[in-house]
Write an enzyme that holds these catalytic residues in place. Structure first.
Site, PDB file in Angstrom:
ATOM      1  N   GLN A  86      48.784  23.052  28.362  1.00  0.00           N
ATOM      2  CA  GLN A  86      48.023  22.104  27.554  1.00  0.00           C
ATOM      3  C   GLN A  86      47.529  22.573  25.966  1.00  0.00           C
ATOM      4  O   GLN A  86      47.291  21.777  25.324  1.00  0.00           O
ATOM      5  CB  GLN A  86      46.766  21.810  28.252  1.00  0.00           C
ATOM      6  CG  GLN A  86      45.764  20.520  27.808  1.00  0.00           C
ATOM      7  CD  GLN A  86      46.617  19.233  27.259  1.00  0.00           C
ATOM      8  OE1 GLN A  86      46.590  18.510  28.668  1.00  0.00           O
ATOM      9  NE2 GLN A  86      46.999  19.028  26.360  1.00  0.00           N
ATOM     10  N   ASP A 128      51.423   8.795  33.610  1.00  0.00           N
ATOM     11  CA  ASP A 128      50.762   9.636  32.677  1.00  0.00           C
ATOM     12  C   ASP A 128      49.468  10.115  33.631  1.00  0.00           C
ATOM     13  O   ASP A 128      49.013  11.512  33.880  1.00  0.00           O
ATOM     14  CB  ASP A 128      50.776   9.434  31.455  1.00  0.00           C
ATOM     15  CG  ASP A 128      50.626  10.558  30.660  1.00  0.00           C
ATOM     16  OD1 ASP A 128      50.849  11.688  31.245  1.00  0.00           O
ATOM     17  OD2 ASP A 128      50.297  10.286  29.175  1.00  0.00           O
ATOM     18  N   GLU A 165      54.178  14.011  20.817  1.00  0.00           N
ATOM     19  CA  GLU A 165      53.080  13.058  21.060  1.00  0.00           C
ATOM     20  C   GLU A 165      52.137  12.734  20.335  1.00  0.00           C
ATOM     21  O   GLU A 165      50.908  13.304  20.298  1.00  0.00           O
ATOM     22  CB  GLU A 165      52.476  13.460  22.680  1.00  0.00           C
ATOM     23  CG  GLU A 165      51.614  12.108  23.398  1.00  0.00           C
ATOM     24  CD  GLU A 165      50.932  12.674  24.462  1.00  0.00           C
ATOM     25  OE1 GLU A 165      50.673  13.827  24.761  1.00  0.00           O
ATOM     26  OE2 GLU A 165      50.416  11.694  25.092  1.00  0.00           O
ATOM     27  N   HIS A 187      49.556  13.659  35.557  1.00  0.00           N
ATOM     28  CA  HIS A 187      48.784  14.850  35.546  1.00  0.00           C
ATOM     29  C   HIS A 187      47.777  14.976  36.632  1.00  0.00           C
ATOM     30  O   HIS A 187      46.819  14.549  36.609  1.00  0.00           O
ATOM     31  CB  HIS A 187      48.003  14.891  34.308  1.00  0.00           C
ATOM     32  CG  HIS A 187      48.886  15.074  33.058  1.00  0.00           C
ATOM     33  ND1 HIS A 187      48.864  16.216  32.310  1.00  0.00           N
ATOM     34  CD2 HIS A 187      49.642  14.045  32.250  1.00  0.00           C
ATOM     35  CE1 HIS A 187      49.882  15.978  31.462  1.00  0.00           C
ATOM     36  NE2 HIS A 187      50.307  14.942  31.334  1.00  0.00           N
ATOM     37  N   HIS A 211      56.201  17.860  27.016  1.00  0.00           N
ATOM     38  CA  HIS A 211      55.400  16.811  26.111  1.00  0.00           C
ATOM     39  C   HIS A 211      55.621  17.097  24.679  1.00  0.00           C
ATOM     40  O   HIS A 211      55.658  18.304  24.207  1.00  0.00           O
ATOM     41  CB  HIS A 211      53.977  17.244  26.215  1.00  0.00           C
ATOM     42  CG  HIS A 211      53.398  16.692  27.330  1.00  0.00           C
ATOM     43  ND1 HIS A 211      53.628  17.125  28.586  1.00  0.00           N
ATOM     44  CD2 HIS A 211      52.290  15.610  27.758  1.00  0.00           C
ATOM     45  CE1 HIS A 211      52.894  16.425  29.388  1.00  0.00           C
ATOM     46  NE2 HIS A 211      52.060  15.790  29.053  1.00  0.00           N
ATOM     47  N   HIS A 269      56.130  11.265  35.730  1.00  0.00           N
ATOM     48  CA  HIS A 269      54.878  11.821  34.707  1.00  0.00           C
ATOM     49  C   HIS A 269      53.640  11.722  35.171  1.00  0.00           C
ATOM     50  O   HIS A 269      53.128  10.414  34.595  1.00  0.00           O
ATOM     51  CB  HIS A 269      55.389  11.492  33.251  1.00  0.00           C
ATOM     52  CG  HIS A 269      54.725  12.511  32.303  1.00  0.00           C
ATOM     53  ND1 HIS A 269      55.404  13.030  31.228  1.00  0.00           N
ATOM     54  CD2 HIS A 269      53.557  12.621  32.228  1.00  0.00           C
ATOM     55  CE1 HIS A 269      54.468  13.789  30.617  1.00  0.00           C
ATOM     56  NE2 HIS A 269      53.423  13.239  30.941  1.00  0.00           N
TER      57      HIS A 269
HETATM   58  N1  17E Z   1      47.838  16.057  27.943  1.00  0.00           N
HETATM   59  C1  17E Z   1      48.381  15.813  26.992  1.00  0.00           C
HETATM   60  O1  17E Z   1      48.769  16.355  26.094  1.00  0.00           O
HETATM   61  N2  17E Z   1      48.855  14.572  26.909  1.00  0.00           N
HETATM   62  C2  17E Z   1      48.717  13.391  27.662  1.00  0.00           C
HETATM   63  N3  17E Z   1      49.149  12.303  27.488  1.00  0.00           N
HETATM   64  C3  17E Z   1      47.926  13.772  28.891  1.00  0.00           C
HETATM   65  C4  17E Z   1      47.360  15.152  28.967  1.00  0.00           C
HETATM   66  C5  17E Z   1      47.594  12.910  29.860  1.00  0.00           C
HETATM   67 FE   FE2 Z   2      51.581  13.722  29.930  1.00  0.00          FE
END
Ligand code: 17E
Ligand code: FE2
Length: 423
Positions: free
Chosen positions: A151, A308, A212, A58, A209, A56
């Site tokens: 995103q 990440d 989070e 980006h 995702h 994982h």
């Molecule tokens: N975008 C997101 O939604 N969450 C993250 N941890 C990263 C990007 C790095």
């Molecule tokens: Fe991520």
């Protein structure tokens, strides 16, 4: 090519591993340490493992921290806002260059399998087009899986569904999602139905995702798990982050775990990232903001660690070294008992490979690809304790990278005084 005097994980004794063209041809136990013939790689009793895996990251956002502004609050939400600013100026070349630099940092640390999320909430899909080229251009270093990652949302972003479909049609390997960031609970749920349909229709893997946040009411994991269970897709589905699980109460988790086991999906935790981004709305006591890694593992679910970010709007540090994340994760997740330490590399090798569905394309076994790494330690425990680095990385039966071990030389000032030496 032969690697001699190798220690293999979960086995005793020393081994010779022979690579024939691009495959592992033989694994033979030695009766004693042997001398190297020309061309052999002498592991000197150290670990020979399948490559480290980055499940994982980006790569489209990497190396952009501070451009144009730093994330001062340290929250996920400011990260998304700062990335929104930087995203306006990404170009094909800029994305490729930063991604290639980062891929090399990963390869330098013995990583040969990578899953990257690429932001597809951009009508130009410029980053995705760039990353599809990077996937081909870095095949000699790593196998790269690309996740179409929305995103800014699938339902909350204008044209979000169509962008996801276009991204998969262009060649992304994995369908992503971000239900906790959609504007409403209902949109979060419908985004999961949409992305699971898309994956089922196209045969793609799924990596969402998911939850989070520290918000204990963010409960999209149950939706994702149920969709995976009903469709029989669990092993092809990954829930990333699931940090809200660190804030769920035990009664809810007890019920949730029953479903998770039935669904049999995969989990990625990014402990350095989550300890940094979560807990930001707490005073004291502060939550850790990390998912229940040890508990998932004890329940027999597949869980692994990822980095990440490397120097991006969400996280300013990082250097490609996944063992640093393993070290932090073992601390943060209370996994420092001897048994956890003794199999700790599972969290950055075999478990991650399972998340990526690498199947027979991974592992130290006859017939598998000759992708191997010599780590400068004789056990998982020592590897993580001493934070060792990959000494040799072999890909398709050829040496890809060697590292000259660092050497420390004390001066005469460091000699033991004569009296002390004699008691
Ligand atoms: N975008 C997101 O939604 N969450 C993250 N941890 C990263 C990007 C790095
Ligand atoms: Fe991520």
């Amino acid at each position: 090519m032969k690697i001699i005097n190798a220690t293999l994980r979960k086995r005793t004794g020393l081994y010779t591993v022979t690579c024939n063209a691009e495959r592992i041809a033989a694994i033979e136990e030695q009766t004693a340490s042997v001398a190297a013939a020309p061309g052999d790689i002498d592991a000197s009793g150290q670990l020979l493992i399948a490559p480290l895996v980055e499940p994982h990251i980006h790569l489209d956002a990497t190396l952009t921290a501070g451009q144009p502004q730093w994330n001062m609050s340290g929250t996920l939400f400011e990260g998304i806002e700062r990335w929104g600013q930087r995203k306006a100026s990404i170009t094909h070349e800029d994305t490729k260059q930063r991604a290639h630099t980062t891929v090399r940092m990963l390869a330098e640390h013995g990583i040969q399998h990578v899953r990257t999320h690429v932001d597809v909430t951009d009508p130009t899909l410029a980053a995705l087009a760039a990353m599809l080229e990077v996937r081909e251009e870095s095949r000699h270093l790593i196998d790269l899986q690309i996740v179409a990652f929305p995103q800014e949302g699938i339902e909350s972003y204008a044209g979000g569904r169509a962008l996801m479909e276009r991204a998969i049609a262009m060649g992304a390997d994995v369908v992503g999602g971000i239900p906790h960031f959609e504007n409403t609970r209902e949109q979060g749920v419908s985004s999961i139905k949409f992305l699971m349909d898309l994956a089922e229709r196209t045969g793609c893997l799924v990596d969402v995702h998911c939850d989070e946040t520290d918000d204990p009411h963010s409960r999209f994991l149950e939706v994702l798990a149920e969709e995976a269970r009903v469709r029989g897709m669990g092993p092809r589905v990954t829930a990333s982050h699931t940090t809200a699980m660190g804030s769920y109460d035990n009664a809810y988790c007890s019920k949730l775990f029953r479903l998770l086991k039935q669904a049999d999906l995969n989990f990625v935790s990014c402990p350095t990232e989550s300890i940094h981004l979560q807990g930001r709305f707490d005073t004291f006591p502060k939550r850790r903001g990390v998912t229940r890694v040890a508990e998932l593992d004890r329940a027999g679910l597949n869980v692994c660690f990822g980095q990440d970010s490397i120097k991006d709007p969400w996280y300013p540090l990082g250097n490609g070294n996944i063992l640093r994340v393993l070290d932090a994760g073992l601390h943060i997740c209370h996994m420092m008992g001897f048994e956890d330490l003794a199999r700790s590399l599972d969290l950055v090798t075999d478990h991650s490979a399972r998340t990526l569905n690498l199947g027979e394309g991974y592992g130290v076994a006859v017939g598998r690809p000759a992708n191997l790494v010599v780590l400068d330690a004789e056990s998982d425990y020592e590897a993580v304790r001493r934070q060792v680095k990959a000494r040799v990385s072999i890909r398709a039966g050829k040496v890809l990278m060697t590292r000259v071990p660092e050497r420390v030389e004390f001066s005469h000032l460091a000699q033991v005084p004569a009296q002390a030496a004699h008691g």
